[in-house]
Design an enzyme around this catalytic site. Structure first.
Site, short mmCIF file in Angstrom:
data_model
loop_
_atom_site.label_atom_id
_atom_site.label_comp_id
_atom_site.label_asym_id
_atom_site.label_seq_id
_atom_site.Cartn_x
_atom_site.Cartn_y
_atom_site.Cartn_z
N GLY A 105 0.82 -1.21 0.00
CA GLY A 105 0.00 0.00 0.00
C GLY A 105 0.85 1.26 0.00
N CYS A 106 1.90 1.27 0.80
CA CYS A 106 2.76 2.45 0.89
C CYS A 106 3.53 2.65 -0.40
CB CYS A 106 3.70 2.32 2.08
SG CYS A 106 2.81 2.29 3.66
N THR A 107 3.90 1.56 -1.06
CA THR A 107 4.58 1.67 -2.35
C THR A 107 3.63 2.26 -3.39
OG1 THR A 107 6.07 -0.15 -1.84
CG2 THR A 107 5.76 0.38 -4.17
#
EC number: 1.11.1.24
Length: 157
Positions: A48-50
């Protein structure tokens, strides 16, 4: 420990000085006179952060063209941020807040729901700070996917 009140439009943005992926100090006050998006994310190199970081990267030219800089902040150490930056070709500062002081000052760390349970952790949050250091947009519990597109729409970028 008491929970920090959530920031709202018009509040002073809490200043910070944190290390970037290369160990250089970056302060919010460095951006005074410019608009800046400050976003908080749980962990570098997670799916998700990527996705969220790559969405900011892919929108950076338009955001910068509209006068908006971007800063990402997580509890990761600078070494991990450098690997993340290099792996994803990120071209905006990623800042390290391992003791979570800044995360807590911005109310981006605390209780959240994860898989039906309440846990303490980073609350994915995005803010726009205006030229005078005031909160112009405050969004908590944002989604990693589609968030940057919605933000661009809301900001007419």
């Amino acid at each position: 420990m008491t929970a920090t009140s959530r920031l709202t439009v018009g509040d002073d943005a809490p200043d910070f000085t944190l290390s970037d992926a290369d160990g250089n100090e970056v302060s919010l006050s460095d951006y005074r006179g410019r608009k800046v998006i400050v976003y908080f994310y749980p962990a570098a190199s997670t799916p998700g952060c990527t996705k969220q970081a790559c969405d900011f990267r892919d929108s950076l030219a338009e955001l910068n063209g509209a006068g908006l800089a971007v800063i990402g902040i997580s509890p990761d150490k600078p070494e991990k941020l450098a690997k993340f930056r290099d792996a994803e070709a990120l071209t905006f500062p990623l800042l390290s807040d391992p003791d979570r002081t800044t995360l807590e000052a911005w109310a981006a760390y605390g209780d959240k729901m994860m898989y039906g349970k309440t846990v303490r952790g980073v609350i994915r949050s995005t803010f726009v700070v205006d030229e005078n250091g005031k909160i112009a947009v405050a969004q908590y519990n944002v989604r990693a996917t589609g968030h940057v597109a919605k933000l661009r729409k809301d900001l007419s970028v």
